[in-house]
Every structure is written in structure tokens, then in C-alpha cells.
Design a protein around this motif. Structure first.
Motif, PDB file in Angstrom:
ATOM      1  N   LYS A  95       0.884  -1.262  -0.013  1.00 43.91           N
ATOM      2  CA  LYS A  95      -0.058  -0.031   0.059  1.00 43.91           C
ATOM      3  C   LYS A  95       0.866   1.212  -0.122  1.00 43.91           C
ATOM      4  CE  LYS A  95      -3.276  -1.972   3.181  1.00 43.91           C
ATOM      5  NZ  LYS A  95      -4.134  -1.688   4.185  1.00 43.91           N
ATOM      6  N   ILE A 150       2.781   1.480  -3.821  1.00 49.68           N
ATOM      7  CA  ILE A 150       1.832   1.697  -4.664  1.00 49.68           C
ATOM      8  C   ILE A 150       1.138   3.245  -4.528  1.00 49.68           C
ATOM      9  CG2 ILE A 150      -0.517   1.324  -5.902  1.00 49.68           C
ATOM     10  CD1 ILE A 150       0.069  -1.559  -5.229  1.00 49.68           C
ATOM     11  N   PHE A 206     -10.108   7.642  -8.107  1.00 49.35           N
ATOM     12  CA  PHE A 206      -9.056   6.777  -7.266  1.00 49.35           C
ATOM     13  C   PHE A 206      -9.603   6.772  -5.825  1.00 49.35           C
ATOM     14  CE2 PHE A 206      -5.728   7.256 -10.496  1.00 49.35           C
ATOM     15  CZ  PHE A 206      -5.667   5.724 -10.600  1.00 49.35           C
ATOM     16  N   LEU A 250     -12.772   5.817  -4.936  1.00 48.22           N
ATOM     17  CA  LEU A 250     -13.828   4.888  -4.844  1.00 48.22           C
ATOM     18  C   LEU A 250     -13.517   3.937  -3.993  1.00 48.22           C
ATOM     19  CD1 LEU A 250     -15.300   5.026  -8.405  1.00 48.22           C
ATOM     20  CD2 LEU A 250     -16.377   5.701  -6.227  1.00 48.22           C
ATOM     21  N   PRO A 251     -12.381   3.070  -4.243  1.00 49.79           N
ATOM     22  CA  PRO A 251     -12.185   1.800  -3.341  1.00 49.79           C
ATOM     23  C   PRO A 251     -12.136   2.241  -1.734  1.00 49.79           C
ATOM     24  CG  PRO A 251     -10.344   1.973  -5.216  1.00 49.79           C
ATOM     25  CD  PRO A 251     -11.415   3.285  -5.267  1.00 49.79           C
ATOM     26  N   TRP A 252     -11.681   3.418  -1.660  1.00 47.45           N
ATOM     27  CA  TRP A 252     -11.693   3.860  -0.034  1.00 47.45           C
ATOM     28  C   TRP A 252     -12.831   4.080   0.463  1.00 47.45           C
ATOM     29  CZ3 TRP A 252     -11.885   9.056   1.223  1.00 47.45           C
ATOM     30  CH2 TRP A 252     -11.831   9.414   2.648  1.00 47.45           C
ATOM     31  N   TRP A 297     -15.005  -9.076  -5.329  1.00 51.77           N
ATOM     32  CA  TRP A 297     -13.638  -9.643  -5.462  1.00 51.77           C
ATOM     33  C   TRP A 297     -13.740 -11.342  -5.297  1.00 51.77           C
ATOM     34  CZ3 TRP A 297     -10.117  -8.199  -8.730  1.00 51.77           C
ATOM     35  CH2 TRP A 297      -9.806  -6.971  -8.651  1.00 51.77           C
ATOM     36  N   PHE A 303      -4.033  -9.044  -1.914  1.00 48.24           N
ATOM     37  CA  PHE A 303      -4.370  -8.235  -2.914  1.00 48.24           C
ATOM     38  C   PHE A 303      -5.778  -7.413  -2.645  1.00 48.24           C
ATOM     39  CE2 PHE A 303      -7.325  -7.414  -6.766  1.00 48.24           C
ATOM     40  CZ  PHE A 303      -6.299  -6.895  -7.509  1.00 48.24           C
ATOM     41  N   TRP A 310      -5.937  -3.343  -2.660  1.00 49.85           N
ATOM     42  CA  TRP A 310      -6.687  -2.533  -3.572  1.00 49.85           C
ATOM     43  C   TRP A 310      -7.711  -1.733  -2.815  1.00 49.85           C
ATOM     44  CZ3 TRP A 310     -11.975  -1.809  -4.447  1.00 49.85           C
ATOM     45  CH2 TRP A 310     -12.283  -1.573  -5.741  1.00 49.85           C
ATOM     46  N   GLY A 320      -6.890  -0.445   0.194  1.00 44.29           N
ATOM     47  CA  GLY A 320      -6.386   0.542   1.073  1.00 44.29           C
ATOM     48  C   GLY A 320      -5.378   1.601   0.407  1.00 44.29           C
ATOM     49  N   TYR A 321      -5.010   1.277  -0.694  1.00 46.83           N
ATOM     50  CA  TYR A 321      -3.931   2.014  -1.219  1.00 46.83           C
ATOM     51  C   TYR A 321      -4.387   3.538  -1.904  1.00 46.83           C
ATOM     52  CZ  TYR A 321      -4.848   1.816  -6.229  1.00 46.83           C
ATOM     53  OH  TYR A 321      -5.454   1.734  -7.542  1.00 46.83           O
ATOM     54  N   PHE A 375      -6.108   5.291  -0.171  1.00 45.42           N
ATOM     55  CA  PHE A 375      -6.039   6.625   1.247  1.00 45.42           C
ATOM     56  C   PHE A 375      -4.782   6.859   1.259  1.00 45.42           C
ATOM     57  CE2 PHE A 375      -5.332   6.478   5.842  1.00 45.42           C
ATOM     58  CZ  PHE A 375      -6.088   7.533   5.893  1.00 45.42           C
ATOM     59  N   LEU A 404      -3.602   1.372 -12.849  1.00 46.16           N
ATOM     60  CA  LEU A 404      -4.440   1.439 -11.358  1.00 46.16           C
ATOM     61  C   LEU A 404      -5.725   1.725 -11.810  1.00 46.16           C
ATOM     62  CD1 LEU A 404      -1.386   3.126  -9.130  1.00 46.16           C
ATOM     63  CD2 LEU A 404      -2.339   0.832  -9.131  1.00 46.16           C
ATOM     64  N   VAL A 462      -9.126  -0.385 -10.486  1.00 44.40           N
ATOM     65  CA  VAL A 462     -10.057   0.251  -9.808  1.00 44.40           C
ATOM     66  C   VAL A 462     -11.440   0.133 -10.578  1.00 44.40           C
ATOM     67  CG1 VAL A 462     -11.164   2.448  -9.000  1.00 44.40           C
ATOM     68  CG2 VAL A 462      -8.936   1.967  -8.579  1.00 44.40           C
ATOM     69  N   TYR A 515     -20.897  11.279  -1.540  1.00 38.98           N
ATOM     70  CA  TYR A 515     -19.617  11.530  -1.361  1.00 38.98           C
ATOM     71  C   TYR A 515     -19.387  12.448  -2.512  1.00 38.98           C
ATOM     72  CZ  TYR A 515     -15.456  10.438  -4.279  1.00 38.98           C
ATOM     73  OH  TYR A 515     -14.367  10.305  -5.008  1.00 38.98           O
ATOM     74  N   LEU A 527      -9.625  13.788   4.980  1.00 41.98           N
ATOM     75  CA  LEU A 527      -8.656  12.614   4.671  1.00 41.98           C
ATOM     76  C   LEU A 527      -7.586  12.503   5.353  1.00 41.98           C
ATOM     77  CD1 LEU A 527      -8.077  12.356   0.841  1.00 41.98           C
ATOM     78  CD2 LEU A 527      -8.182  10.670   2.441  1.00 41.98           C
ATOM     79  N   GLY A 572      -8.736   2.124   6.700  1.00 42.93           N
ATOM     80  CA  GLY A 572      -8.369   2.003   5.286  1.00 42.93           C
ATOM     81  C   GLY A 572      -7.094   0.935   5.214  1.00 42.93           C
TER      82      GLY A 572
END
Lengths: 314, 281
Positions: free
Chosen positions: A104, A107, A129, A131-133, A144, A184, A188, A190-191, A193, B24, B28, B263, B274, B281
Motif C-alpha cells: 500500500k 503503490i 481513485f 472509490l475503493p476507499w 472480489w 490483493f 486494492w 487500502g492504497y 487512502f 491502477l 479500480v 460523497y 482525509l 483503510g
């Protein structure tokens, strides 16, 4: 607007100046306690009391639906330490945490550096970017899990349609690939943030420093090493330590992705706690395990606190 | 090595940057793209072979999720708990943060320090005692029990966030108001709270989000349909050996819509919070 707001908390974290003592602050005792009491009650009643309860229960043989249980001293702790897989479980938890946090960080740093340039659409990209967070962990993990599924999984379908494999690969049913999949998904999720906080930190570093370094003939790597990294040190320290705590204690991801399998390959300590308490109904042992891990967490928490104090004194 | 990296021309470096971002970016969007397309596919298509675009788009999965899997009920339950928690937590935390940053009294410093420690106590440690306490006070399978559990981690977090914000804003206006004869409470009501609106919005979004997305406590504390949270409802699609992928994707998209809308509407506030380590996270 967005850039100013981005940098704001980074600055605010480090502007904790001791406030002037003046006569205005006299006579605050009663009001101070009055205002803090509701929060204090919540913390004492819903955090402090359960915390002490956890310690007490860990010394009993309490089981679900069988009354308060008997005092058994250190028996639960002895049981856990004497458990054949205990060392393996601790090593596994620590390794998965270190690899996930390391990835994390790397990347996140690479993405932050890439995004820390001027180009059109950067703000939109930054939003995507996130969104995953921002998305619910349980949804991400379930998606997943379906992608990695060995029968009807999407990844198998993709690899098949590209002619890369001939038979389905049961990714989550083999120890090595299950661990890889777990890491993974952790990465995916965590990075982003990391990337976004690092980016916020990078944007507070003065451009003049880079210009001056360029004039002095510092190359790209030298500028990164002697300007960017030192400038980010504070925020990286806090983010990495916080994230280590959360990654180590992450229950949702292993629980929903692999459930600890195959053959315990992904059984990390929070999951084992859950299994002991909620599936085997052995509350005493379930309570003892996280308490045994508490020293590691406490060290990390003290690390975070010392970073915060350093900010306060700087 | 050093020299090699430094010799890369800027243009090449930019290309590398874009390559990294693109890879990346695809990673995503890959699961999200297939979530959306799969939610419009018939079951036979989902399990047979890979299709990038639904061959025969259908709303069956959405109907399934809504009618057969009680998604609207779970959404309403979750909304009730999330809103209640957010309102109570913000109220309690703003008062505490004001007290801990602006008022001088014995015990303040210790409590201000303690907030961070309380916030960082891992959930895995709290799970068992919290479960037993909630059962003991008769709040299992109730909204109150879920609110209580969520408050336990939201109050320290929100207080911490608000304290950081209050420390960062100037106290001059407040001091002037006090000199002009405002009481502490008037100053809080008419100056501090209006000035803190951005932080209050940030904190509210994070608390709402955390409750909306919470799974473990929801799973342990509310098993009955009338109080089940959306997270538990959706994860149940995966219970058996038979995965109901279509309805699950449809349900997941429905469940994450409020979060995404919130959001997008409040992106700048989210970005503000943040670096405060706002969401785990």
C-alpha cells in the motif's frame, strides 16, 4: 478550492500551538466538565467498561448461553499458547500485515507522485481513485470473491476467453493463491487512502524548494529523496502506523473473502477471535486472544501518539 | 542507478506516470464495471461465458433484490440507525471537542490525550464484551443496540476530528466575543459552531458512511429481519454454495448508491478530512 482544502488538515495537524493562558479561561472548570460529560459517559460506558469486561472474561471459561462462567486463571491464555498452530497464526498475521502495508505504501507513493503533476482531468481522476476507499468494504470483498471464484468466477472467464488457461483455477481454494488474493484485496481497498494523503502532503511542500534544488543541479531522484520524502515523513509515519493497526485487526476482509481457509492459510488473529467466540462459543478464549495481541497494538498506538506529539512541539 | 533515473527525459517520465495511472485506473474500474454490467445480465449469461456488454439487458436482478431479498426494508433499517447515530454522535462530540480545546480545567489535558488512544482500540477486542453487554441489557436485535455499538467507535473519532479542526482555527473572534460580554455558551452557539460547519459536515459524512458500511457488529447484533442492516442482508446472498451473483450485484449497487451520492455532493469536505485518518483503510 480543492487543493487548499486538501492541504488544510495536513497543516492543521501540525499547528497545535499551546493556547495562551488568559483570564478568559478562568472559571471554566464546571462548564468544561459539563460539556465533556456526555462523551465521557459514552467512552467509559461503551469503551472502558467493555474493555475491562474483555479482560475479566478472558480469565473465565464463559461460553455462549451458559451463564457467567467460572474463574479459570490463565487457562485460556495457556490454551491459546499451547495450541499447535498458534505461532504459525501469529507469524501469518504479521507477515500478511507487513506485505499488505508495504505494498500500500509503495503503490500509494507511486500514485501520489504520478498525480502530483499538472494535467487536465487530474481532479476527476483523484475522485475516481477514491472509490475503493469510499465504498463499503463488504461489497468490495464480495465482488472480489466472485471474481476469484473457482467455478464461475470472472477472472477465470477472462483468462479463459483470452486463451491463457484451459481449466478453471480455484484461486481461493489453494493456500498460496488465497493468501495472495487476501493481500490483493487489502491493498486494492487500502492504497487509495495512502495515495490521497501522500498527495495532500506533497502539495504542502513548497515548489520553491524543488526549483532551488534544480538550480543546484539536484536530479529527480535526489529531489525525491531529499525534499519529497522528508516533507512527507510526518504524514507517512502517521498513515503507515494507523493503517498497520487497521490492517492487522481487519476482520471483514478475511472473513468474507476466504473465511480463513483453505486449511487455515488465511486464518489471521481477528478471524480466529471471531471463530473462537462466535462459532465455537468459547468466549473466554475469544477474549483472551486479542488481549494477547494488545502489546503489538499498544506499541503501534504509542508510535502514532509520539508522531502527534512531535507535531505539537514542532 | 541514480544517474540512470535522472537521465530519463521529462517526457518519458510523464509517459511512465501515465502508464502507472492507467494500470491502477483499470484495476479500480474493472470490478466496478462488471458489477454494473452483471447486474443487468440474466443468470444463464453470468455463468456461461464472459460478455463485456449484457447480451439481453434485464432488470430481473433488481426486481429480485427488491422484492425477494427485502433490500428496501434493510435500507430503511440502515438509514434509521445511521441517521440516529450521526445526530447523537455529532452533538456529543462537538460539545466535548469544544470543552477539550477551548476551556481550561483540571483533567482536560489527560482527556484530550486519551481521545486518540480510545479511538485506536481495535474492534476485535471490543466485539465479544460489546456483544455480551448488548445482550445483557436486552438490546440485541434492536436499533438501539446498533446505535450504541456504532457510537462506541464514532464518538472518540468524531471528537478527535473536531478537536483537530478547532485547534486549527483562530480563537480571536471567540476571544473578542467573550470580551464583549458573550457567555461561553453564546460564543459556542453563535461563533464556534457556525465556524465549524465544514468540519461538522465532514464528520457527519464519515460517521454516516461508517455506520452504513459497518458489517461485523451488524452481523452479531441484529439477526432478525426487522432490524437487519443492509450489509448483513447482502452478505447473506453469499451464504450457501449457490451464489446469487446477479441479485447481489444489483443489491450492492443499490446499497452503495447513497454513499456514492453523498460523497459526490460533499467531495471537498471528504477530501478535507482525509489526512485526519478519517476512515479506516
Amino acid at each position: 478550492m480543492s487543493q487548499e482544502t486538501l492541504s488544510q488538515p495536513v497543516v492543521s495537524l501540525s499547528t497545535r500551538q499551546p493556547q495562551k493562558k488568559s483570564s478568559l479561561f478562568a472559571g471554566d472548570t464546571r462548564l468544561g466538565w459539563l460539556l465533556v460529560t456526555p462523551a465521557l459517559l459514552v467512552v467509559l460506558g461503551m469503551v472502558g467498561y467493555p474493555f475491562l469486561e474483555a479482560i475479566r472474561i478472558s480469565f473465565t471459561d464463559r461460553m455462549v448461553g451458559r451463564g457467567p462462567g467460572q474463574f479459570v486463571g490463565l487457562a485460556n491464555y495457556e490454551y491459546i499458547i499451547g495450541w499447535p498452530d498458534f505461532t504459525e497464526m501469529v507469524v501469518r498475521t504479521v507477515l500478511i500485515t507487513i506485505v499488505a502495508v508495504g505494498l500500500k505504501t509503495v503503490i500509494g507513493l507511486i500514485l501520489a507522485t504520478s498525480l502530483n503533476q499538472d494535467f487536465r482531468g487530474r481532479d476527476v481522476l483523484r475522485g475516481i481513485f477514491m472509490l475503493p476507499w469510499i465504498l463499503p468494504t463488504y461489497i468490495i470483498v464480495l465482488v472480489w470473491r466472485w471474481i476469484f471464484d473457482g467455478q464461475t468466477g470472472l477472472l477465470n472467464q477472462v483468462l479463459m476467453s483470452w486463451g491463457l488457461i484451459e481449466n478453471n483455477i480455484p484461486f481461493l481454494a489453494k493456500p498460496a493463491s488465497a493468501v495472495a488474493a487476501l493481500i490483493f484485496v487489502m491493498v486494492w481497498k487500502g492504497y487509495p487512502f495512502y495515495a490521497l494523503t501522500f498527495l495532500a502532503g506533497m502539495q504542502t511542500i513548497s515548489a520553491e524548494l524543488y526549483d532551488a534544488a534544480k538550480v543546484d543541479g539536484a536530479g529527480r531522484l535526489a529531489r525525491f529523496r531529499f525534499i519529497t520524502l522528508p516533507g512527507l515523513q510526518q504524514i507517512m509515519g502517521v498513515v503507515i502506523l494507523l493503517s498497520t493497526i487497521w490492517t492487522m485487526n481487519s476482520l471483514e476482509i478475511p472473513m468474507l473473502l476466504t473465511g480463513g481457509g483453505p486449511s487455515n492459510a488465511t486464518e489471521v488473529f481477528p478471524l480466529l477471535t471471531y471463530h473462537l467466540a462466535m462459532q465455537n462459543f468459547r468466549l473466554g478464549e475469544g477474549a483472551a486472544l486479542p488481549i494477547m495481541m494488545l502489546p503489538i497494538v499498544a506499541l503501534l498506538v504509542l508510535g502514532v501518539a509520539s508522531y502527534m506529539d512531535k507535531e505539537a512541539t514542532e | 542507478m541514480t544517474a540512470a533515473i535522472d537521465r530519463i527525459p521529462n517526457s518519458v517520465f510523464r509517459v511512465i506516470s501515465f502508464a502507472v495511472i492507467t494500470i491502477l485506473f483499470v484495476m479500480v474500474l474493472f470490478p466496478l464495471y462488471f458489477m454494473v454490467t452483471t447486474s443487468f445480465k440474466f443468470e444463464s449469461e453470468i455463468y456461461s461465458e464472459l460478455t463485456w456488454i449484457p447480451r439481453d439487458p434485464t432488470l430481473t436482478n433488481y426486481r429480485d433484490a427488491i422484492v425477494n431479498f427485502h433490500i428496501p426494508l434493510y435500507l430503511r433499517n440502515t438509514l434509521t440507525v445511521a441517521l440516529t447515530t450521526t445526530v447523537i454522535v455529532v452533538l456529543i462530540s462537538v460539545l466535548a471537542a469544544y470543552s477539550l480545546t477551548r476551556l481550561r480545567f483540571p483533567g482536560r489535558a489527560a482527556m484530550a490525550r486519551g481521545v486518540l488512544f480510545v479511538y485506536l482500540i481495535p474492534g476485535s477486542l471490543m466485539l465479544i464484551p460489546m456483544y455480551l453487554i448488548i445482550v445483557k441489557i436486552g438490546l440485541k436485535d434492536s436499533f438501539s443496540g446498533l446505535v450504541v455499538a456504532n457510537m462506541s467507535f464514532s464518538v472518540p473519532f468524531c471528537t478527535w476530528l473536531m478537536m483537530g479542526y478547532l485547534r486549527s482555527i483562530s480563537t480571536e473572534i471567540e476571544e473578542a466575543s467573550l470580551i464583549d460580554g458573550c457567555t461561553r455558551m453564546m460564543s459556542l452557539r453563535y461563533i464556534v459552531i457556525p465556524l465549524s460547519v465544514p468540519a461538522i459536515i465532514t464528520a457527519s459524512i464519515f460517521i454516516f458512511n461508517n455506520v452504513w458500511n459497518e458489517y461485523i457488529f451488524a452481523l452479531v447484533l441484529a439477526q432478525d429481519d426487522a432490524h437487519k442492516m443492509i450489509s448483513v442482508g447482502l452478505a447473506n446472498f453469499y451464504r450457501s454454495d449457490y451464489y446469487m451473483v446477479g441479485p447481489m450485484m444489483a443489491g450492492s449497487l443499490i446499497a452503495m448508491t447513497p454513499v456514492v451520492i453523498l460523497y459526490i455532493l460533499a467531495q471537498r469536505y471528504v477530501v478535507t478530512g482525509l489526512a485526519a485518518g478519517a476512515v479506516k483503510g
